[in-house]
Scaffold this motif. Structure first.
Motif, PDB file in Angstrom:
ATOM      1  N   ALA A  49       0.820  -1.210   0.000  1.00 17.01           N
ATOM      2  CA  ALA A  49       0.000   0.000   0.000  1.00 17.01           C
ATOM      3  C   ALA A  49       0.856   1.262   0.000  1.00 17.01           C
ATOM      4  O   ALA A  49       0.432   2.310  -0.498  1.00 17.01           O
TER       5      ALA A  49
ATOM      6  N   PHE B 273       0.041   0.033  -4.148  1.00 10.03           N
ATOM      7  CA  PHE B 273      -0.136  -1.323  -4.687  1.00 10.03           C
ATOM      8  C   PHE B 273       0.393  -1.452  -6.115  1.00 10.03           C
ATOM      9  O   PHE B 273      -0.075  -2.289  -6.883  1.00 10.03           O
TER      10      PHE B 273
ATOM     11  N   SER C  33      -6.595  -2.101 -11.461  1.00 11.60           N
ATOM     12  CA  SER C  33      -6.359  -3.446 -10.946  1.00 11.60           C
ATOM     13  C   SER C  33      -7.584  -4.055 -10.263  1.00 11.60           C
ATOM     14  O   SER C  33      -8.321  -3.383  -9.555  1.00 11.60           O
TER      15      SER C  33
ATOM     16  N   THR D 282      -7.325  -4.138  -6.329  1.00 11.23           N
ATOM     17  CA  THR D 282      -7.107  -2.898  -5.554  1.00 11.23           C
ATOM     18  C   THR D 282      -7.724  -1.652  -6.166  1.00 11.23           C
ATOM     19  O   THR D 282      -7.915  -0.655  -5.477  1.00 11.23           O
TER      20      THR D 282
ATOM     21  N   ALA E  65      -6.080   0.098  -8.184  1.00  7.38           N
ATOM     22  CA  ALA E  65      -4.928   0.958  -8.492  1.00  7.38           C
ATOM     23  C   ALA E  65      -4.710   1.021 -10.005  1.00  7.38           C
ATOM     24  O   ALA E  65      -4.837   0.010 -10.695  1.00  7.38           O
TER      25      ALA E  65
ATOM     26  N   CYS F  73      -8.709   2.109   4.611  1.00 10.27           N
ATOM     27  CA  CYS F  73      -9.070   1.896   3.206  1.00 10.27           C
ATOM     28  C   CYS F  73      -8.505   2.996   2.310  1.00 10.27           C
ATOM     29  O   CYS F  73      -8.955   4.143   2.360  1.00 10.27           O
TER      30      CYS F  73
ATOM     31  N   PRO G  64      -8.921   4.152  -4.344  1.00  6.76           N
ATOM     32  CA  PRO G  64      -8.394   3.674  -5.625  1.00  6.76           C
ATOM     33  C   PRO G  64      -8.706   4.600  -6.794  1.00  6.76           C
ATOM     34  O   PRO G  64      -9.616   5.425  -6.713  1.00  6.76           O
TER      35      PRO G  64
ATOM     36  N   TYR H  44      -9.598  -2.144  -1.382  1.00  7.16           N
ATOM     37  CA  TYR H  44      -8.747  -3.187  -0.797  1.00  7.16           C
ATOM     38  C   TYR H  44      -8.246  -2.698   0.556  1.00  7.16           C
ATOM     39  O   TYR H  44      -7.095  -2.285   0.711  1.00  7.16           O
TER      40      TYR H  44
ATOM     41  N   SER I 212      -7.000  -2.508   4.488  1.00  8.04           N
ATOM     42  CA  SER I 212      -6.160  -3.270   5.421  1.00  8.04           C
ATOM     43  C   SER I 212      -6.974  -3.611   6.664  1.00  8.04           C
ATOM     44  O   SER I 212      -7.686  -2.756   7.197  1.00  8.04           O
TER      45      SER I 212
ATOM     46  N   GLY J 231      -7.607 -11.109   1.482  1.00  6.05           N
ATOM     47  CA  GLY J 231      -6.444 -10.675   0.720  1.00  6.05           C
ATOM     48  C   GLY J 231      -5.514 -11.804   0.336  1.00  6.05           C
ATOM     49  O   GLY J 231      -4.841 -11.749  -0.701  1.00  6.05           O
TER      50      GLY J 231
ATOM     51  N   PHE K 132      -5.298  -7.973   4.107  1.00  5.64           N
ATOM     52  CA  PHE K 132      -6.252  -7.076   3.457  1.00  5.64           C
ATOM     53  C   PHE K 132      -7.511  -7.876   3.109  1.00  5.64           C
ATOM     54  O   PHE K 132      -7.565  -9.084   3.318  1.00  5.64           O
TER      55      PHE K 132
ATOM     56  N   ARG L 169     -10.921  -7.684  -0.048  1.00  9.08           N
ATOM     57  CA  ARG L 169     -11.492  -6.957  -1.192  1.00  9.08           C
ATOM     58  C   ARG L 169     -12.998  -6.820  -1.050  1.00  9.08           C
ATOM     59  O   ARG L 169     -13.696  -7.793  -0.763  1.00  9.08           O
TER      60      ARG L 169
END
Length: 401
Positions: free
Chosen positions: A147, A151, A175, A178, A180, A318, A321, A328, A330, A366, A374, A376
């Protein structure tokens, strides 16, 4: 069971499909469960696309087509690549159409990997990448991308991961899991590393191209680093942007020899994608595109809601993104805590099990994506449902001791 192939022992079933199935089963048994596991837009396929498919059926477009797509659809895909990405591909020899983006990626790996060939996969990754590499007898080389760097794979990490056996880098932007997304400058920096290693090819999974937020400018590797054009398989599809997950149409542009080899693989596995789905995909790419921005705006509002509410849950953090329809968060601060029934949470898998059993919210751990601790959340569902799910998550986190 000795009858089964050894290759099955190398792979595992898709964790995201497993979570969705579990949530479905609990719902069928009468439990109040909110499923935030599936990566599927909740919007209907646009009407013009549905109508085009119906008209195609009435015209008798229900027979076999060319193995890797009709000439019309390939032309539309080549036009899309040129219009939206500035990429030139010959429709007849440089475009492949498959039964979903997953098949296109799989064909590319099956057509190129020999035993021991390495594929660099930044983690968190879409659950299927490592298993597809293993099925093709390749070796996944997973590079953890934390993170702290959004990511995203850093150039020095890529440099360190490359060996004489490296054949591919798989890059997914935005992604799954994530959200990202790589900027053009970030892609250029990775491209500079790849230019020093001519044996390494790039497989870009651009499935969430149209789901970017805050005016983020989408870019893809072959566009940003033209010198890599002939070493890049640019993969995309109609599933996410056009809400056509069940139609199963993915596509790619790439070098002639690779596209031809992928067609050979497809000819001996599934043959052509559904003829009716290809008619629908043709309309998706050639028809009205105005709804894409409107839907992205709705997803952005949902993202903002979920990020805000998850960050109010004790023990969760969080990031925001750039795209797709996932967050995603933590759950590191919940590890070691105890649930009301006395269970100690030791892993992100324990945490998501607790959310399902105590709060009736299904999310994916995760660990399934290669980076813990993590989880999702897919926010491809209505605002009301998301608000209720986030409230349940907040209550469940507050109950930990």
């Amino acid at each position: 069971m000795p009858f089964l192939a050894d290759r099955l022992s190398r792979i595992k079933p898709s964790a995201t499909i497993a979570v969705t199935s579990k949530a479905r089963a609990l719902k069928a048994a009468g439990r109040d469960v909110i499923g935030l596991g599936a990566g599927e837009p909740d919007f209907d396929t646009p009407e013009s696309i549905r109508e085009a498919a119906k008209a195609g059926i009435d015209r008798g477009q229900t027979r076999y087509t060319d193995v890797d797509g009709t000439a019309e659809l390939k032309k539309a895909i080549a036009a899309k690549f040129k219009r939206e990405n500035g990429l030139e591909y010959d429709p007849a020899s440089q475009i492949s159409v498959g039964t979903g983006g997953k098949q296109v990626l799989y064909n590319g790996l099956m057509a190129t990997l020999n035993p021991g060939d390495e594929v660099i996969i930044p983690a968190p990754y879409w659950v299927s990448y490592p298993d597809m590499v293993l099925l093709a007898e390749g070796t996944p080389v997973v590079v953890p991308c934390g993170a702290e760097n959004g990511f995203k794979l850093q150039p020095q990490q890529l440099e360190q991961a490359i060996t004489p056996k490296t054949k591919w880098l798989i890059l997914n932007s935005p992604s799954n899991p994530t959200g990202a997304a790589y900027t053009a400058a970030e892609l250029k920096a990775l491209g500079a590393v790849l230019l020093r290693h001519p044996q390494v090819w790039v497989m870009t999974d651009d499935m969430y191209e149209h789901l970017v937020f805050d005016d983020f400018p989408f870019a893809t590797m072959a566009q940003v680093v033209p010198e890599l054009h002939d070493r890049t398989l640019t993969v995309n599809g109609v599933s996410k942007a056009y809400s056509m997950t069940g139609w199963r149409i993915g596509y790619a542009g790439g070098p002639k020899a690779l596209i031809k080899a992928m067609a050979v693989i497809q000819s001996q596995s599934t043959s052509n994608p559904s003829s009716v789905s290809q008619v629908a995909a043709l309309e998706a790419l050639n028809g009205p595109q105005d709804f894409l921005k409107e839907r992205a705006k709705v997803f952005q509002q949902r993202r903002d809601l979920v990020v805000s509410m998850i960050n109010q849950a004790p023990g969760l953090h969080c990031p925001t993104p750039e795209g797709a329809f996932y967050v995603y968060p933590s759950c590191a601060a919940t590890i070691g805590k105890t649930t009301p029934d006395g269970t100690v949470i030791k892993t992100d898998e324990d945490f998501v099990t607790y959310l399902l059993e105590a709060a009736g919210v299904a999310v994916v751990q995760g660990a399934a994506f290669g980076l813990s601790p993590f989880f999702r959340i897919s926010y491809a569902t209505s605002t009301d449902v998301l608000e209720e799910a986030c409230r349940r998550i907040q209550r469940a986190c507050a109950a930990l001791r």
